[in-house]
Design a protein around this motif. Structure first.
Motif, PDB file in Angstrom:
ATOM      1  N   TYR A  60       0.801  -1.457  -0.147  1.00  0.00           N
ATOM      2  CA  TYR A  60      -0.220  -0.192   0.007  1.00  0.00           C
ATOM      3  C   TYR A  60       0.890   1.118  -0.145  1.00  0.00           C
ATOM      4  O   TYR A  60       1.980   1.247   0.601  1.00  0.00           O
ATOM      5  CB  TYR A  60      -0.937   0.204   1.217  1.00  0.00           C
ATOM      6  CG  TYR A  60      -2.106  -1.174   1.292  1.00  0.00           C
ATOM      7  CD1 TYR A  60      -1.611  -2.158   1.971  1.00  0.00           C
ATOM      8  CD2 TYR A  60      -3.108  -1.041   0.698  1.00  0.00           C
ATOM      9  CE1 TYR A  60      -2.467  -3.257   2.179  1.00  0.00           C
ATOM     10  CE2 TYR A  60      -4.128  -1.899   0.795  1.00  0.00           C
ATOM     11  CZ  TYR A  60      -3.532  -3.140   1.424  1.00  0.00           C
ATOM     12  OH  TYR A  60      -4.727  -4.030   1.633  1.00  0.00           O
ATOM     13  N   ALA A  61       0.530   2.247  -0.529  1.00  0.00           N
ATOM     14  CA  ALA A  61       0.980   3.616  -0.459  1.00  0.00           C
ATOM     15  C   ALA A  61       0.919   4.072   0.908  1.00  0.00           C
ATOM     16  O   ALA A  61      -0.093   3.736   1.661  1.00  0.00           O
ATOM     17  CB  ALA A  61       0.127   4.625  -1.409  1.00  0.00           C
ATOM     18  N   ASP A  62       1.884   4.862   1.663  1.00  0.00           N
ATOM     19  CA  ASP A  62       1.753   5.284   2.986  1.00  0.00           C
ATOM     20  C   ASP A  62       0.719   5.963   3.028  1.00  0.00           C
ATOM     21  O   ASP A  62      -0.114   6.007   4.252  1.00  0.00           O
ATOM     22  CB  ASP A  62       2.922   5.991   3.233  1.00  0.00           C
ATOM     23  CG  ASP A  62       4.289   5.200   3.152  1.00  0.00           C
ATOM     24  OD1 ASP A  62       5.408   5.698   3.300  1.00  0.00           O
ATOM     25  OD2 ASP A  62       4.054   3.917   3.484  1.00  0.00           O
ATOM     26  N   SER A  63       0.118   6.801   2.132  1.00  0.00           N
ATOM     27  CA  SER A  63      -0.969   7.608   2.267  1.00  0.00           C
ATOM     28  C   SER A  63      -2.218   6.851   2.652  1.00  0.00           C
ATOM     29  O   SER A  63      -3.213   7.581   3.039  1.00  0.00           O
ATOM     30  CB  SER A  63      -1.163   8.603   1.052  1.00  0.00           C
ATOM     31  OG  SER A  63      -1.510   7.847  -0.063  1.00  0.00           O
ATOM     32  N   VAL A  64      -2.366   5.741   1.985  1.00  0.00           N
ATOM     33  CA  VAL A  64      -3.828   4.996   2.318  1.00  0.00           C
ATOM     34  C   VAL A  64      -3.595   3.766   3.216  1.00  0.00           C
ATOM     35  O   VAL A  64      -4.553   3.212   3.566  1.00  0.00           O
ATOM     36  CB  VAL A  64      -4.289   4.396   1.005  1.00  0.00           C
ATOM     37  CG1 VAL A  64      -4.221   5.597   0.118  1.00  0.00           C
ATOM     38  CG2 VAL A  64      -3.253   3.476   0.489  1.00  0.00           C
ATOM     39  N   LYS A  65      -2.176   3.513   3.676  1.00  0.00           N
ATOM     40  CA  LYS A  65      -1.922   2.197   4.650  1.00  0.00           C
ATOM     41  C   LYS A  65      -2.970   2.570   6.036  1.00  0.00           C
ATOM     42  O   LYS A  65      -3.192   3.471   6.404  1.00  0.00           O
ATOM     43  CB  LYS A  65      -0.746   2.299   4.932  1.00  0.00           C
ATOM     44  CG  LYS A  65      -0.102   0.851   5.320  1.00  0.00           C
ATOM     45  CD  LYS A  65       1.225   1.003   5.583  1.00  0.00           C
ATOM     46  CE  LYS A  65       2.094   1.120   4.394  1.00  0.00           C
ATOM     47  NZ  LYS A  65       3.419   0.953   4.619  1.00  0.00           N
TER      48      LYS A  65
END
Length: 122
Positions: A60-65
């Protein structure tokens, strides 16, 4: 070959949830890594999440984790993106994509859906 069609986008208030679906046609869906990408107006396409064909690898991208979850149902040729705690900055066109082998780089994905709009209001 695989053809992809996304659905499930829409308008939601901040803090709400949406589930995107991507249905694939073609008999080799289970051979592909499936990814979700998004592109906001004036911004570059960015990686959101990816899931290997077996489900063994996820990223996952950090922004959506911790807010988004990717899953797949190989029997029904469908991949999902469950999006919770949505924020206005999640507003974008969301694309489903398929790639041979494990990868999170958009230019390694050779099959793309048409995209579905997600709009999060504040």
């Amino acid at each position: 070959q695989v053809q992809l069609v996304e659905s499930g986008g829409g308008l939601v208030q901040a803090g709400g949830s949406l589930r995107l679906s991507c249905t694939a046609s073609g008999r080799t869906f289970s051979d592909y890594t499936m990814g979700w990408f998004r592109q906001a107006p004036g911004k570059e396409r960015e990686f959101v999440a990816a899931l290997s064909w077996s489900g063994a690898f996820t990223k996952y991208a950090d922004s959506v984790k911790s807010r988004f979850t990717i899953s797949r149902d190989n029997a029904n040729n469908t991949v999902y993106l469950q999006m919770n705690s949505l924020k206005p900055e999640d507003t974008a066109i969301y694309y489903c994509a398929a790639a041979r082998g494990w990868t999170v780089k958009w230019n390694n994905y050779d099959r793309w859906g048409q995209g579905t709009q997600v709009t999060v209001s504040s």
